[in-house]
Design an enzyme around this catalytic site. Sequence first.
Site, PDB file in Angstrom:
ATOM      1  N   VAL A  65     -17.648   3.688  -2.481  1.00  0.00           N
ATOM      2  CA  VAL A  65     -18.221   2.384  -2.122  1.00  0.00           C
ATOM      3  C   VAL A  65     -19.601   2.550  -1.478  1.00  0.00           C
ATOM      4  O   VAL A  65     -20.555   1.849  -1.809  1.00  0.00           O
ATOM      5  CB  VAL A  65     -17.285   1.612  -1.155  1.00  0.00           C
ATOM      6  CG1 VAL A  65     -17.895   0.264  -0.796  1.00  0.00           C
ATOM      7  CG2 VAL A  65     -15.910   1.424  -1.768  1.00  0.00           C
ATOM      8  N   LYS A 123       0.872  -1.177   0.000  1.00  0.00           N
ATOM      9  CA  LYS A 123       0.000   0.000   0.000  1.00  0.00           C
ATOM     10  C   LYS A 123       0.908   1.226   0.000  1.00  0.00           C
ATOM     11  O   LYS A 123       2.027   1.170   0.510  1.00  0.00           O
ATOM     12  CB  LYS A 123      -0.855   0.001   1.278  1.00  0.00           C
ATOM     13  CG  LYS A 123      -2.067   0.871   1.218  1.00  0.00           C
ATOM     14  CD  LYS A 123      -3.281   0.115   0.703  1.00  0.00           C
ATOM     15  CE  LYS A 123      -4.523   0.980   0.734  1.00  0.00           C
ATOM     16  NZ  LYS A 123      -5.711   0.214   0.377  1.00  0.00           N
ATOM     17  N   GLY A 170     -20.439   7.016   5.659  1.00  0.00           N
ATOM     18  CA  GLY A 170     -19.542   7.348   4.550  1.00  0.00           C
ATOM     19  C   GLY A 170     -20.163   6.923   3.242  1.00  0.00           C
ATOM     20  O   GLY A 170     -20.226   5.731   2.927  1.00  0.00           O
ATOM     21  N   VAL A 171     -20.678   7.926   2.500  1.00  0.00           N
ATOM     22  CA  VAL A 171     -21.312   7.587   1.211  1.00  0.00           C
ATOM     23  C   VAL A 171     -20.460   8.134   0.071  1.00  0.00           C
ATOM     24  O   VAL A 171     -20.881   8.951  -0.737  1.00  0.00           O
ATOM     25  CB  VAL A 171     -22.792   8.061   1.127  1.00  0.00           C
ATOM     26  CG1 VAL A 171     -23.705   7.059   1.783  1.00  0.00           C
ATOM     27  CG2 VAL A 171     -22.990   9.445   1.748  1.00  0.00           C
ATOM     28  N   GLY A 172     -19.213   7.650   0.056  1.00  0.00           N
ATOM     29  CA  GLY A 172     -18.294   7.988  -1.028  1.00  0.00           C
ATOM     30  C   GLY A 172     -18.472   6.968  -2.147  1.00  0.00           C
ATOM     31  O   GLY A 172     -19.575   6.502  -2.414  1.00  0.00           O
TER      32      GLY A 172
HETATM   33  P1  NAD Z   1     -14.270   7.667  -0.499  1.00  0.00           P
HETATM   34  O1  NAD Z   1     -13.209   8.649  -0.107  1.00  0.00           O
HETATM   35  O2  NAD Z   1     -14.842   7.743  -1.852  1.00  0.00           O
HETATM   36  O3  NAD Z   1     -15.473   7.745   0.541  1.00  0.00           O
HETATM   37  C1  NAD Z   1     -15.317   7.876   1.906  1.00  0.00           C
HETATM   38  C2  NAD Z   1     -16.443   8.767   2.400  1.00  0.00           C
HETATM   39  O4  NAD Z   1     -16.388   8.791   3.817  1.00  0.00           O
HETATM   40  C3  NAD Z   1     -16.332  10.204   1.910  1.00  0.00           C
HETATM   41  O5  NAD Z   1     -17.571  10.619   1.337  1.00  0.00           O
HETATM   42  C4  NAD Z   1     -15.995  10.991   3.186  1.00  0.00           C
HETATM   43  O6  NAD Z   1     -16.537  12.303   3.173  1.00  0.00           O
HETATM   44  C5  NAD Z   1     -16.647  10.128   4.236  1.00  0.00           C
HETATM   45  N1  NAD Z   1     -16.094  10.312   5.580  1.00  0.00           N
HETATM   46  C6  NAD Z   1     -14.820  10.500   5.977  1.00  0.00           C
HETATM   47  N2  NAD Z   1     -14.750  10.597   7.316  1.00  0.00           N
HETATM   48  C7  NAD Z   1     -16.022  10.447   7.779  1.00  0.00           C
HETATM   49  C8  NAD Z   1     -16.613  10.438   9.068  1.00  0.00           C
HETATM   50  N3  NAD Z   1     -15.885  10.605  10.150  1.00  0.00           N
HETATM   51  N4  NAD Z   1     -17.952  10.246   9.150  1.00  0.00           N
HETATM   52  C9  NAD Z   1     -18.723  10.074   8.055  1.00  0.00           C
HETATM   53  N5  NAD Z   1     -18.210  10.060   6.795  1.00  0.00           N
HETATM   54  C10 NAD Z   1     -16.885  10.264   6.668  1.00  0.00           C
HETATM   55  O7  NAD Z   1     -13.657   6.214  -0.205  1.00  0.00           O
HETATM   56  P2  NAD Z   1     -14.191   4.832  -0.739  1.00  0.00           P
HETATM   57  O8  NAD Z   1     -13.415   4.462  -1.928  1.00  0.00           O
HETATM   58  O9  NAD Z   1     -15.667   4.840  -0.793  1.00  0.00           O
HETATM   59  O10 NAD Z   1     -13.704   3.865   0.435  1.00  0.00           O
HETATM   60  C11 NAD Z   1     -14.366   3.844   1.689  1.00  0.00           C
HETATM   61  C12 NAD Z   1     -13.618   2.930   2.640  1.00  0.00           C
HETATM   62  O11 NAD Z   1     -13.564   1.623   2.082  1.00  0.00           O
HETATM   63  C13 NAD Z   1     -12.160   3.325   2.908  1.00  0.00           C
HETATM   64  O12 NAD Z   1     -11.799   2.958   4.211  1.00  0.00           O
HETATM   65  C14 NAD Z   1     -11.384   2.462   1.922  1.00  0.00           C
HETATM   66  O13 NAD Z   1     -10.056   2.226   2.346  1.00  0.00           O
HETATM   67  C15 NAD Z   1     -12.212   1.212   1.946  1.00  0.00           C
HETATM   68  N6  NAD Z   1     -12.084   0.412   0.734  1.00  0.00           N
HETATM   69  C16 NAD Z   1     -12.408   0.951  -0.473  1.00  0.00           C
HETATM   70  C17 NAD Z   1     -12.275   0.167  -1.608  1.00  0.00           C
HETATM   71  C18 NAD Z   1     -12.660   0.701  -2.974  1.00  0.00           C
HETATM   72  O14 NAD Z   1     -12.819  -0.115  -3.903  1.00  0.00           O
HETATM   73  N7  NAD Z   1     -12.863   1.992  -3.147  1.00  0.00           N
HETATM   74  C19 NAD Z   1     -11.804  -1.151  -1.511  1.00  0.00           C
HETATM   75  C20 NAD Z   1     -11.500  -1.668  -0.243  1.00  0.00           C
HETATM   76  C21 NAD Z   1     -11.643  -0.869   0.869  1.00  0.00           C
END
Ligand code: NAD
Length: 357
Positions: A186, A82, A182-184
């Site tokens: 994923v 990573k 967290g509605v990013g």
């Molecule tokens: P992202 O950055 O698109 O979304 C994360 C969301 O969480 C954002 O909208 C952010 O504003 C929100 N956030 C941050 N801190 C917060 C809090 N304290 N309270 C509420 N919301 C908060 O990231 P993602 O790609 O959706 O990934 C989300 C998680 O899943 C991460 O931990 C990432 O490491 C893990 N993950 C993602 C993937 C992937 O395919 N994207 C794969 C494995 C693991």
Amino acid sequence: MQQSVFDHMQQMGHEQLVFCHDPHSGLNAIIAIHNTTLGPALGGTRLWNYNTHEEGIIDALRLSRGMTYKAAISGLNLGGGKAVIIGDASKIKSEALWRRYGKFVNSLNGKYITAEDVNTSAPDMEYIAMETSHVTGVPEYMGGSGDPSPFTALGVYMGMKAAAKKAWGNDGLAGKKVLVQGVGHVGQYLVGHLVAEGAKVMVTDINKDKIKQTKDKFHNVEVVDGDTLFDLEMDIYAPCALGATVNTESIAKMKCPVIAGAANNQLADENVHGPMLIEKGIIYVPDFLINAGGLINVAAELEEYNRERVTGNVEKIYGRTLEILELSDREKIHAQAAAMKIAQKRLNDIANVNARL
Ligand code: NAD
């Protein structure tokens, strides 16, 4: 940092840590290679404004270790790595930064393969791909598979259904109250699966735009206050933001029978909080097991990519989750320990295979 970097590497079993610096583009990156027993170390690059460089190092070390176990338990021939880039995502992104970073990745000759992570996306991978072939998650028009998040979300949905089966005897989520934190990338795809099945979805996010996007797409979701979320009644807590949200304080308040979400390193301390969840009767689906969908997808880019096969492989997270939860019950060990046991066994077995002609 009280312990030296080498102490941390020894404790967590890391092979290599690479520091990359380029004053011209403002790049400060750390690439952590945990274990290459199963193959090249694959893991995303996270861009985050860490308070200190030490925090960035610890995050890279913890996240890369998680990738080793994620690949191992998912049956992939990949090692764990990573990278983190330290900086403010709204300010430091540039073509020069990504291409310089791509050159650093390339200098490792394929020992580390990068991908997207928090605050990095397919267009960023496109710049990296100008300097190295050791990158996955590149856009579809460049021969890649694009954003891995839909597959991560599918895997989380599958793992959540398996946990529901264990908790309530059937895997239906209709009517279940699920809180997605967290509605990013994923989180939003996960909400899509949950809404489609008729779950009662609550969402929270520190970013108002993400909340608005989610509300615009899915009118029936309820927005809740992140500061008081553990005071709420819910069936399933789905952490999809950052790590360590399952800690002594939150567990004390939790009323949910199931935790199943996408975030990495959900347990603040697995040795403390894994057993604490068992005591409280909360079913926890280990993060590196349930969120492997994205990795399974990008790993397929290294072979001949086939979307249907990837979907089938991601859906296997359902069966694997049930197996781990059963093992946890049978051996009276917490679920994270059960998953680590299976992953470590595969690492030991293949190390033995590799050591022979
Ligand atoms: P992202 O950055 O698109 O979304 C994360 C969301 O969480 C954002 O909208 C952010 O504003 C929100 N956030 C941050 N801190 C917060 C809090 N304290 N309270 C509420 N919301 C908060 O990231 P993602 O790609 O959706 O990934 C989300 C998680 O899943 C991460 O931990 C990432 O490491 C893990 N993950 C993602 C993937 C992937 O395919 N994207 C794969 C494995 C693991």
